[in-house]
Design a protein around this motif. Sequence first.
Motif, mmCIF file in Angstrom:
data_model
loop_
_atom_site.group_PDB
_atom_site.id
_atom_site.type_symbol
_atom_site.label_atom_id
_atom_site.label_comp_id
_atom_site.label_asym_id
_atom_site.label_seq_id
_atom_site.Cartn_x
_atom_site.Cartn_y
_atom_site.Cartn_z
ATOM 1 N N ILE A 1 4.721 7.549 0.153
ATOM 2 C CA ILE A 1 5.402 6.522 0.935
ATOM 3 C C ILE A 1 4.853 5.152 0.572
ATOM 4 O O ILE A 1 3.633 4.950 0.551
ATOM 5 N N GLU A 2 5.749 4.226 0.273
ATOM 6 C CA GLU A 2 5.370 2.833 0.056
ATOM 7 C C GLU A 2 5.575 2.080 1.365
ATOM 8 O O GLU A 2 6.673 2.085 1.925
ATOM 9 N N LEU A 3 4.519 1.437 1.851
ATOM 10 C CA LEU A 3 4.575 0.730 3.128
ATOM 11 C C LEU A 3 4.973 -0.720 2.925
ATOM 12 O O LEU A 3 4.614 -1.335 1.919
ATOM 13 N N ASN A 4 5.699 -1.274 3.884
ATOM 14 C CA ASN A 4 6.149 -2.669 3.807
ATOM 15 C C ASN A 4 5.388 -3.492 4.841
ATOM 16 O O ASN A 4 5.864 -3.725 5.948
ATOM 17 N N VAL B 1 11.466 0.513 11.118
ATOM 18 C CA VAL B 1 11.223 1.009 9.762
ATOM 19 C C VAL B 1 10.054 0.227 9.178
ATOM 20 O O VAL B 1 9.976 -0.993 9.324
ATOM 21 N N PHE B 2 9.138 0.947 8.503
ATOM 22 C CA PHE B 2 7.963 0.256 7.950
ATOM 23 C C PHE B 2 7.619 0.701 6.532
ATOM 24 O O PHE B 2 6.565 0.351 5.999
ATOM 25 N N GLY B 3 8.516 1.452 5.907
ATOM 26 C CA GLY B 3 8.268 1.871 4.532
ATOM 27 C C GLY B 3 9.370 2.791 4.040
ATOM 28 O O GLY B 3 10.378 2.992 4.720
ATOM 29 N N ARG B 4 9.143 3.345 2.844
ATOM 30 C CA ARG B 4 10.161 4.221 2.259
ATOM 31 C C ARG B 4 9.492 5.246 1.354
ATOM 32 O O ARG B 4 8.421 4.997 0.787
ATOM 33 N N VAL B 5 10.141 6.374 1.221
ATOM 34 C CA VAL B 5 9.671 7.424 0.315
ATOM 35 C C VAL B 5 10.009 7.009 -1.114
ATOM 36 O O VAL B 5 11.167 6.715 -1.419
ATOM 37 N N LYS C 1 0.843 -1.191 0.000
ATOM 38 C CA LYS C 1 0.000 0.000 0.000
ATOM 39 C C LYS C 1 0.882 1.247 0.000
ATOM 40 O O LYS C 1 2.017 1.226 0.450
ATOM 41 N N MET C 2 0.320 2.329 -0.518
ATOM 42 C CA MET C 2 1.041 3.597 -0.551
ATOM 43 C C MET C 2 0.183 4.675 0.095
ATOM 44 O O MET C 2 -1.043 4.649 0.016
ATOM 45 N N VAL C 3 0.860 5.617 0.727
ATOM 46 C CA VAL C 3 0.185 6.747 1.362
ATOM 47 C C VAL C 3 0.810 8.035 0.853
ATOM 48 O O VAL C 3 2.034 8.156 0.768
ATOM 49 N N LYS C 4 -0.055 8.978 0.506
ATOM 50 C CA LYS C 4 0.432 10.291 0.081
ATOM 51 C C LYS C 4 0.234 11.288 1.210
ATOM 52 O O LYS C 4 -0.882 11.496 1.686
ATOM 53 N N LEU C 5 1.337 11.885 1.636
ATOM 54 C CA LEU C 5 1.282 12.974 2.604
ATOM 55 C C LEU C 5 1.310 14.279 1.809
ATOM 56 O O LEU C 5 2.326 14.617 1.192
ATOM 57 N N GLN C 6 0.185 14.970 1.798
ATOM 58 C CA GLN C 6 0.123 16.255 1.109
ATOM 59 C C GLN C 6 0.466 17.337 2.127
ATOM 60 O O GLN C 6 -0.273 17.565 3.076
ATOM 61 N N VAL D 1 10.061 27.275 12.412
ATOM 62 C CA VAL D 1 9.532 28.615 12.693
ATOM 63 C C VAL D 1 8.186 28.791 12.000
ATOM 64 O O VAL D 1 7.206 29.243 12.598
ATOM 65 N N GLU D 2 8.138 28.438 10.721
ATOM 66 C CA GLU D 2 6.882 28.424 9.970
ATOM 67 C C GLU D 2 6.381 26.985 9.931
ATOM 68 O O GLU D 2 7.106 26.098 9.479
ATOM 69 N N PRO D 3 5.157 26.714 10.419
ATOM 70 C CA PRO D 3 4.668 25.333 10.496
ATOM 71 C C PRO D 3 4.724 24.592 9.161
ATOM 72 O O PRO D 3 4.335 25.140 8.124
ATOM 73 N N VAL D 4 5.255 23.385 9.212
ATOM 74 C CA VAL D 4 5.230 22.488 8.056
ATOM 75 C C VAL D 4 4.061 21.538 8.290
ATOM 76 O O VAL D 4 4.146 20.624 9.115
ATOM 77 N N VAL D 5 2.981 21.779 7.577
ATOM 78 C CA VAL D 5 1.713 21.112 7.869
ATOM 79 C C VAL D 5 1.447 19.941 6.928
ATOM 80 O O VAL D 5 1.597 20.059 5.698
ATOM 81 N N ILE D 6 1.041 18.812 7.498
ATOM 82 C CA ILE D 6 0.508 17.709 6.704
ATOM 83 C C ILE D 6 -0.971 18.032 6.495
ATOM 84 O O ILE D 6 -1.784 17.869 7.399
ATOM 85 N N GLU D 7 -1.295 18.541 5.329
ATOM 86 C CA GLU D 7 -2.674 18.960 5.070
ATOM 87 C C GLU D 7 -3.619 17.766 4.970
ATOM 88 O O GLU D 7 -4.778 17.839 5.380
ATOM 89 N N SER D 8 -3.122 16.663 4.434
ATOM 90 C CA SER D 8 -3.911 15.430 4.384
ATOM 91 C C SER D 8 -2.993 14.237 4.200
ATOM 92 O O SER D 8 -1.876 14.364 3.688
ATOM 93 N N ALA D 9 -3.464 13.078 4.656
ATOM 94 C CA ALA D 9 -2.762 11.804 4.458
ATOM 95 C C ALA D 9 -3.781 10.825 3.894
ATOM 96 O O ALA D 9 -4.819 10.587 4.524
ATOM 97 N N LYS D 10 -3.502 10.305 2.728
ATOM 98 C CA LYS D 10 -4.468 9.429 2.051
ATOM 99 C C LYS D 10 -3.812 8.179 1.488
ATOM 100 O O LYS D 10 -2.676 8.231 1.016
ATOM 101 N N ILE D 11 -4.539 7.059 1.546
ATOM 102 C CA ILE D 11 -4.092 5.831 0.912
ATOM 103 C C ILE D 11 -4.357 5.968 -0.590
ATOM 104 O O ILE D 11 -5.440 6.386 -0.996
ATOM 105 N N ILE D 12 -3.357 5.658 -1.396
ATOM 106 C CA ILE D 12 -3.519 5.768 -2.842
ATOM 107 C C ILE D 12 -3.229 4.422 -3.494
ATOM 108 O O ILE D 12 -2.631 3.530 -2.898
#
Length: 217
Positions: free
Chosen positions: A66-69, A173-177, A53-58, A203-214
């Motif tokens: 990310i490809e999950l193992n 470890v459970f996956g890779r970019v 399975k793969m997950v996209k962090l937007q 200093v400026e937030p790095v936000v994960i706007e969404s995480a979705k299985i693709i």
Amino acid sequence: MGVKGIFMIGRFWVYTLLAAVVLSFGCKEKVQEQNERAEEQSRQTKTEDRQEKMVKLQTNMGDIIIELNEQAAPVTVKNFLGYVEEGFYNEVIFHRVIPNFMIQGGGFTAQMTQKQTHPPIVNEAGNGLKNDRGTIAMARTNNPNSATSQFFINHKNNDFLNYIENKNPGYAVFGRVIEGMDVVDAIAAVKTTTQKGMGDVPVEPVVIESAKIIQNN
């Protein structure tokens, strides 16, 4: 019965025996061929079933795929996907960023409020996967079996985080970019500060706007 008759009978049984051996060998070959075909089909089915399975962090700095193992880290992947499916990671931040080490997220909002998580999971660091550049692993406390929702992406090879039997419990470890390491590099380069007693916070937030299985095509 003459010698000729005995010879003919003997020859008849020899031919009969040879035919039986040939038929038996042919049957064994056919059975073996069928078994090999069945094993190959089974291997193909297992390979299809194991399709990762793969997950996209937007993020507000770009997408990370990310490809999950699941085969190597079934408990960890199930845990991670559970949080993804719940929408837990939506609008959380990468709250700890250290260049040439890792970027960590999955637990805090932009206001540095920690989110409530599910119970911790077992540490699967002994699964043979290494904390190499671009891999994703679970963050935890000094207790090896304390990981919940937080994860980190290794910015370089971090051998000291790897499992060593009877010496180092390691970080699982459970996956890779597979896409977006340029985004990881960009996140690792942001300016950081201290907030609410925590260091290395962007200093400026790095936000994960969404995480979705693709879909894995």
